[in-house]
Design an enzyme around this catalytic site. Structure first.
Site, PDB file in Angstrom:
ATOM      1  N   ASN A 197       0.881  -1.171   0.000  1.00  0.00           N
ATOM      2  CA  ASN A 197       0.000   0.000   0.000  1.00  0.00           C
ATOM      3  C   ASN A 197       0.918   1.221   0.000  1.00  0.00           C
ATOM      4  O   ASN A 197       1.485   1.571   1.029  1.00  0.00           O
ATOM      5  CB  ASN A 197      -0.895  -0.002   1.241  1.00  0.00           C
ATOM      6  CG  ASN A 197      -1.685   1.291   1.364  1.00  0.00           C
ATOM      7  OD1 ASN A 197      -1.901   1.991   0.374  1.00  0.00           O
ATOM      8  ND2 ASN A 197      -2.116   1.619   2.575  1.00  0.00           N
ATOM      9  N   LYS A 233       0.235   4.240  -0.254  1.00  0.00           N
ATOM     10  CA  LYS A 233      -0.391   5.453   0.303  1.00  0.00           C
ATOM     11  C   LYS A 233      -0.151   6.628  -0.661  1.00  0.00           C
ATOM     12  O   LYS A 233      -0.054   6.407  -1.868  1.00  0.00           O
ATOM     13  CB  LYS A 233       0.134   5.753   1.707  1.00  0.00           C
ATOM     14  CG  LYS A 233       0.135   4.522   2.620  1.00  0.00           C
ATOM     15  CD  LYS A 233       0.308   4.886   4.060  1.00  0.00           C
ATOM     16  CE  LYS A 233       0.586   3.644   4.877  1.00  0.00           C
ATOM     17  NZ  LYS A 233       0.067   3.708   6.209  1.00  0.00           N
ATOM     18  N   HIS A 293      -9.597   1.138   4.644  1.00  0.00           N
ATOM     19  CA  HIS A 293      -8.308   1.327   5.319  1.00  0.00           C
ATOM     20  C   HIS A 293      -8.529   2.274   6.507  1.00  0.00           C
ATOM     21  O   HIS A 293      -9.329   3.209   6.423  1.00  0.00           O
ATOM     22  CB  HIS A 293      -7.285   1.911   4.342  1.00  0.00           C
ATOM     23  CG  HIS A 293      -5.896   1.907   4.905  1.00  0.00           C
ATOM     24  ND1 HIS A 293      -5.469   2.858   5.796  1.00  0.00           N
ATOM     25  CD2 HIS A 293      -4.859   1.050   4.735  1.00  0.00           C
ATOM     26  CE1 HIS A 293      -4.211   2.578   6.158  1.00  0.00           C
ATOM     27  NE2 HIS A 293      -3.823   1.487   5.513  1.00  0.00           N
ATOM     28  N   GLU A 316      -6.928   4.686   7.592  1.00  0.00           N
ATOM     29  CA  GLU A 316      -6.739   6.118   7.295  1.00  0.00           C
ATOM     30  C   GLU A 316      -7.995   6.691   6.630  1.00  0.00           C
ATOM     31  O   GLU A 316      -8.339   7.857   6.832  1.00  0.00           O
ATOM     32  CB  GLU A 316      -5.476   6.310   6.431  1.00  0.00           C
ATOM     33  CG  GLU A 316      -4.220   6.108   7.267  1.00  0.00           C
ATOM     34  CD  GLU A 316      -3.009   5.602   6.515  1.00  0.00           C
ATOM     35  OE1 GLU A 316      -2.956   5.726   5.273  1.00  0.00           O
ATOM     36  OE2 GLU A 316      -2.109   5.054   7.181  1.00  0.00           O
ATOM     37  N   GLU A 373      -5.683  -5.008  10.440  1.00  0.00           N
ATOM     38  CA  GLU A 373      -4.672  -3.975  10.655  1.00  0.00           C
ATOM     39  C   GLU A 373      -4.980  -3.229  11.945  1.00  0.00           C
ATOM     40  O   GLU A 373      -5.804  -2.289  11.937  1.00  0.00           O
ATOM     41  CB  GLU A 373      -4.681  -2.980   9.491  1.00  0.00           C
ATOM     42  CG  GLU A 373      -4.394  -3.603   8.150  1.00  0.00           C
ATOM     43  CD  GLU A 373      -3.801  -2.581   7.195  1.00  0.00           C
ATOM     44  OE1 GLU A 373      -2.650  -2.743   6.799  1.00  0.00           O
ATOM     45  OE2 GLU A 373      -4.483  -1.593   6.895  1.00  0.00           O
ATOM     46  N   GLY A 375       1.948   2.345  10.552  1.00  0.00           N
ATOM     47  CA  GLY A 375       2.849   3.477  10.361  1.00  0.00           C
ATOM     48  C   GLY A 375       3.505   3.959  11.648  1.00  0.00           C
ATOM     49  O   GLY A 375       4.077   5.040  11.687  1.00  0.00           O
ATOM     50  N   SER A 401       3.054  -2.075  10.338  1.00  0.00           N
ATOM     51  CA  SER A 401       4.510  -2.056  10.538  1.00  0.00           C
ATOM     52  C   SER A 401       5.168  -3.413  10.284  1.00  0.00           C
ATOM     53  O   SER A 401       6.159  -3.757  10.934  1.00  0.00           O
ATOM     54  CB  SER A 401       4.858  -1.520  11.929  1.00  0.00           C
ATOM     55  OG  SER A 401       4.388  -0.190  12.063  1.00  0.00           O
TER      56      SER A 401
HETATM   57  C1  PEP Z   1      -0.907   0.145   5.733  1.00  0.00           C
HETATM   58  O1  PEP Z   1      -0.845   1.267   5.233  1.00  0.00           O
HETATM   59  O2  PEP Z   1      -1.842  -0.599   5.475  1.00  0.00           O
HETATM   60  C2  PEP Z   1       0.167  -0.274   6.636  1.00  0.00           C
HETATM   61  C3  PEP Z   1       0.097  -1.451   7.201  1.00  0.00           C
HETATM   62  O3  PEP Z   1       1.190   0.631   6.833  1.00  0.00           O
HETATM   63  P1  PEP Z   1       2.593   0.335   7.575  1.00  0.00           P
HETATM   64  O4  PEP Z   1       3.099  -0.979   7.034  1.00  0.00           O
HETATM   65  O5  PEP Z   1       3.456   1.483   7.195  1.00  0.00           O
HETATM   66  O6  PEP Z   1       2.298   0.248   9.034  1.00  0.00           O
END
Ligand code: PEP
Length: 250
Positions: free
Chosen positions: A9, A11, A95, A97, A167, A173, A212
């Site tokens: 992803n 972003k 997601h 976000e 998630e 992040g 992460s």
């Molecule tokens: C994500 O954006 O779905 C995500 C898991 O980000 P990160 O790996 O940076 O935590």
């Protein structure tokens, strides 16, 4: 037997130049990725560019969001059919976000999930609890509520041709990863929740972990019984790190 899937992803990151370099790097290392399916969910404006670079490669591509509407006076929105026009395999839906920064609630996420499927796109359906919810001990209630919103609208069979991404919001992040045991516990709960309605769908659906995940912690997370791959943010922007995760998923 579920095949592992590793989806990047990106972003809101990248430029024409950096995307070309990143995809060249990933394509060059794909020979060592034996088992995993690999995909990248990219900013909408670059989908055409990514399509032209990935057509003929084993890497699939997708979008990060879509409109719940099919067409019409929705300035700035992008429909499922438009995404499909560029041969995307996937679209991320719900997601965290989008949920927290853009106010998408369970009902909106369910509508977007439905719009994706109606156009033949596979939703990567993201769910997960905030830190506050985890500390209150309501993680399972939260993910159950998020799943139920989609199942009530679309039926349990809809999950058979979708991907679920667990998630935990506190891990996205932040550099804080759920431990393999913490993640496995929630993945097992999600599969059990789905199995209550259809054992067959529960057995088939890929449940990815996101939050992460990186080149250093992927192997341990991916070794857990109910973790079928990863949704990768930050680490998907570096070809070598992303490839290490893809190899670990094999
Ligand atoms: C994500 O954006 O779905 C995500 C898991 O980000 P990160 O790996 O940076 O935590």
């Amino acid at each position: 037997m579920r095949r592992p899937l590793v989806a990047g992803n990106w972003k809101m990151n990248g430029s024409k130049e950096s995307i070309k370099a990143l995809l060249d790097g990933i394509k060059a290392g794909m020979g060592d990725v034996k088992e995993a399916e690999v995909a990248v969910c990219v900013p909408a404006i670059y989908i055409a560019e990514v399509e032209s670079q990935l057509t003929g490669s084993p890497i699939m591509w997708g979008a990060q969001n879509l409109s719940n509407e099919a067409s019409g006076a929705f300035t700035g929105e992008i429909s499922a059919a438009m995404i499909n026009d560029f041969n995307c395999a996937y679209v991320a839906v719900g997601h965290s976000e989008r949920r927290t920064l853009f106010g998408e609630d369970d009902a909106m996420v369910a509508k977007k999930f439905a719009a994706a499927r109606a156009s033949g796109l596979k939703p990567i359906f993201c769910i997960g609890e905030t830190l506050e919810e985890r500390e209150q001990g309501i993680t399972n209630d939260v993910v159950a509520r998020q799943i139920d919103a989609v199942v009530e609208l679309e039926g349990i069979e809809a999950l058979a041709d979708s991907v679920v991404a667990y998630e935990p919001v506190w891990a996205i992040g932040t550099g804080k990863t759920a431990s393999p045991e913490q993640a496995q516990e929630v993945h097992a709960f999600i599969r059990q929740r789905i199995a209550e309605k259809s054992a067959d769908v529960a057995e088939k659906v890929q449940i990815l972990y996101g939050g992460s995940m990186n080149a250093g912690n992927a192997a341990e997370l991916l070794s857990m019984a109910d973790i079928d791959g990863g949704l990768i943010g930050g680490a998907s922007l570096k070809a070598e790190d992303f490839l290490t995760i893809c190899r670990a998923a094999g």
